[in-house]
Write a protein that holds these residues in place. Structure first.
Motif, PDB file in Angstrom:
ATOM      1  N   LYS A   4       0.846  -1.199   0.000  1.00 43.04           N
ATOM      2  CA  LYS A   4       0.000   0.000   0.000  1.00 43.04           C
ATOM      3  C   LYS A   4       0.875   1.241   0.000  1.00 43.04           C
ATOM      4  N   VAL A   5       0.605   2.176  -0.903  1.00 35.45           N
ATOM      5  CA  VAL A   5       1.307   3.463  -0.948  1.00 35.45           C
ATOM      6  C   VAL A   5       0.359   4.512  -0.393  1.00 35.45           C
ATOM      7  N   ILE A  60      -6.266   4.433  -6.078  1.00 37.90           N
ATOM      8  CA  ILE A  60      -7.370   4.722  -5.170  1.00 37.90           C
ATOM      9  C   ILE A  60      -7.787   6.188  -5.244  1.00 37.90           C
ATOM     10  N   VAL A  61      -6.797   7.090  -5.320  1.00 39.45           N
ATOM     11  CA  VAL A  61      -7.067   8.529  -5.314  1.00 39.45           C
ATOM     12  C   VAL A  61      -6.812   9.101  -6.704  1.00 39.45           C
ATOM     13  N   LYS A  62      -7.807   9.713  -7.294  1.00 38.06           N
ATOM     14  CA  LYS A  62      -7.691  10.262  -8.639  1.00 38.06           C
ATOM     15  C   LYS A  62      -6.940  11.595  -8.637  1.00 38.06           C
ATOM     16  N   CYS A  74      -2.655   4.181  -3.709  1.00 34.16           N
ATOM     17  CA  CYS A  74      -2.540   3.132  -4.727  1.00 34.16           C
ATOM     18  C   CYS A  74      -1.950   1.873  -4.118  1.00 34.16           C
ATOM     19  N   TYR A  75      -1.964   0.784  -4.917  1.00 31.91           N
ATOM     20  CA  TYR A  75      -1.374  -0.480  -4.486  1.00 31.91           C
ATOM     21  C   TYR A  75      -0.424  -0.981  -5.565  1.00 31.91           C
ATOM     22  N   SER A  86      -9.714  -6.148   2.361  1.00 35.10           N
ATOM     23  CA  SER A  86      -9.202  -5.221   3.362  1.00 35.10           C
ATOM     24  C   SER A  86      -8.171  -4.278   2.772  1.00 35.10           C
ATOM     25  N   GLU A  87      -7.548  -4.706   1.658  1.00 29.55           N
ATOM     26  CA  GLU A  87      -6.553  -3.866   1.008  1.00 29.55           C
ATOM     27  C   GLU A  87      -7.204  -2.859   0.082  1.00 29.55           C
ATOM     28  N   ASN A  88      -8.214  -3.273  -0.622  1.00 28.39           N
ATOM     29  CA  ASN A  88      -8.842  -2.433  -1.635  1.00 28.39           C
ATOM     30  C   ASN A  88      -9.868  -1.520  -0.996  1.00 28.39           C
ATOM     31  N   GLU A  89      -9.624  -0.227  -1.028  1.00 30.56           N
ATOM     32  CA  GLU A  89     -10.525   0.721  -0.397  1.00 30.56           C
ATOM     33  C   GLU A  89     -11.698   1.078  -1.285  1.00 30.56           C
ATOM     34  N   LYS A  90     -11.798   0.464  -2.436  1.00 33.53           N
ATOM     35  CA  LYS A  90     -12.923   0.686  -3.331  1.00 33.53           C
ATOM     36  C   LYS A  90     -13.467  -0.662  -3.768  1.00 33.53           C
ATOM     37  N   PRO A  91     -14.287  -1.330  -2.916  1.00 31.41           N
ATOM     38  CA  PRO A  91     -14.750  -2.685  -3.191  1.00 31.41           C
ATOM     39  C   PRO A  91     -15.470  -2.831  -4.504  1.00 31.41           C
ATOM     40  N   GLU A  92     -16.132  -1.768  -4.963  1.00 32.76           N
ATOM     41  CA  GLU A  92     -16.892  -1.907  -6.196  1.00 32.76           C
ATOM     42  C   GLU A  92     -16.023  -2.248  -7.389  1.00 32.76           C
TER      43      GLU A  92
END
Length: 400
Positions: A4-5, A60-62, A74-75, A86-92
């Protein structure tokens, strides 16, 4: 496992950081230490480097989105690796199929390598890419030939002038979201004018002897200390000495009280591509001329490179700003709240001056002092400026 960054914390006062531009896209290979994005906070812009080798799995952040420090942006992991919930903050995004790589890897690598060789600010790169302008065709006017925002806007203006006549009467607007830094500058400058009684007075100093002293010290200062002495350094030293004699200018108005400081934390305004920052030289009253010069130069360079921590951009008790390089003589600096005074340095010029009965060629340096009339009256402010003038006209006092 994916790495995770996060949005870094650039100083204790930082509340939010914004991603200016992504240099990599989802699916791109990255190497440890490679710049993957540019971020900016209220006063600083810096590059984010990849912590490991791998593939950019998710953003994750645009661009243009602000988030608090510590938020995942980002990852990075192995190609094709699936992110845990748990890692992905945007499950969709989990139901979406992996990004399709339709571009030839070799072609893409060539393009990215070409881009990396071009020195260009993140903001300029973003504008150029949105406008479809190849950055390789731009000519940079920034330090070291770096392409800055103004270079891209100039290229856009030139391109619009070459369009057919039928487009000549077409009205166009360019809308840009204000960066966090620009927002802070706008808010602080507006608040400064709204919440203080600002008055500017001007004076001229004959710096003919000072320039002679500067030439005498130049080679020794460069050889022994690695510092090039400038007029700004001498004026800064003169202001610090004058503040010790006139402490009412080294004060602040807070909660209907006047706070007078025994120390001088000198703020030095530095112009950047994206705005203005004021690095602070702490306890400048304890520094010699050459020590002050070194710290002023080093702080300005760090600020331009985006390596200045936000904590070092706060707490000044008096500020100096210089527009002399732009040919401006006298101007009206705006106070840096909650300070009482700010000194502006203008462009020096040669003119004939009578000294006794003889007409001689002299170099004149314009000075502009803005002060808060709630705290300091005109006569004490003029006395301070007169002391600065005396130090500049009798420069031996600056090195003793």
């Amino acid at each position: 496992m994916a790495v995770k960054v996060v949005m870094p914390k650039l100083g204790m006062a930082m509340k939010e950081g914004e991603v200016s531009v992504w240099n990599k896209q989802v699916g791109d290979a990255v190497e440890k230490g490679e710049s993957i994005a540019s971020i900016n906070s209220e006063k600083i812009e810096m590059e984010i480097e990849a912590p490991e080798n791998g593939t950019l799995l998710d953003i994750i952040v645009k661009e243009g989105e602000g988030v608090p420090p510590g938020t995942a942006i980002c990852y990075i992991g192995e190609e094709g690796e699936a992110l845990q919930e748990s890692e992905n903050e945007k499950p969709e995004k989990e139901e979406q199929s992996p990004p399709q790589k339709t571009e030839n890897k070799i072609t893409r690598g060539i393009k990215q390598a070409a881009k990396s060789r071009v020195k260009i600010s993140p903001v300029a790169r973003k504008i150029a890419e949105k406008a479809g302008i190849p950055i390789e065709t731009l000519e940079g006017t920034g330090p070291g030939g770096r392409i800055v925002k103004e270079d891209v806007l100039t290229a856009l203006s030139a391109a619009s002038e070459q369009k057919p006549d039928e487009d000549a009467h077409e009205e166009k607007e360019q809308k840009q979201t204000m960066t966090p830094m620009r927002k802070v500058i706008a808010e602080r400058m507006h608040a400064s004018l709204q919440n203080s009684a600002q008055l500017t007075i001007t004076m001229k100093a004959d710096v003919t002897d000072l320039l002679s002293l500067q030439k005498q010290l130049a080679s020794a200062a460069k050889e022994r200390f690695g510092t090039k002495l400038t007029i700004t350094h001498f004026v800064s030293r003169a202001a610090v000495l004058a503040l010790q004699q006139h402490p009412h200018l080294n004060s602040a108005y807070q909660d209907e009280r006047i706070i007078t400081y025994s120390h001088v934390h000198l703020g030095m305004a530095v112009s950047l591509d994206r705005g203005l920052v004021v690095p602070v030289i702490r306890h400048a009253e304890k520094l010699s001329l050459i020590e002050l010069a070194k710290q002023v130069s080093e702080s300005a360079e760090k600020a331009r490179q985006g390596n200045m921590a936000s904590d070092n951009l706060q707490g000044s008790t008096f500020s100096i700003t210089n527009l002399g390089a732009y040919g401006i003589e006298h101007f009206t600096p705006i106070l840096n709240p909650p300070e009482t005074g700010i000194l502006g340095i203008g462009a020096s010029y040669d003119t004939p001056v009578y000294k006794e009965e003889e007409l001689v060629r002299s170099t004149i340096l314009p000075l502009s002092l803005t002060f808060d009339h709630r705290i300091c009256d005109g006569a004490p402010a003029a006395a301070f400026l007169k002391t600065v003038k005396e130090y500049l006209e009798e420069p031996a006092g600056l090195i003793l």
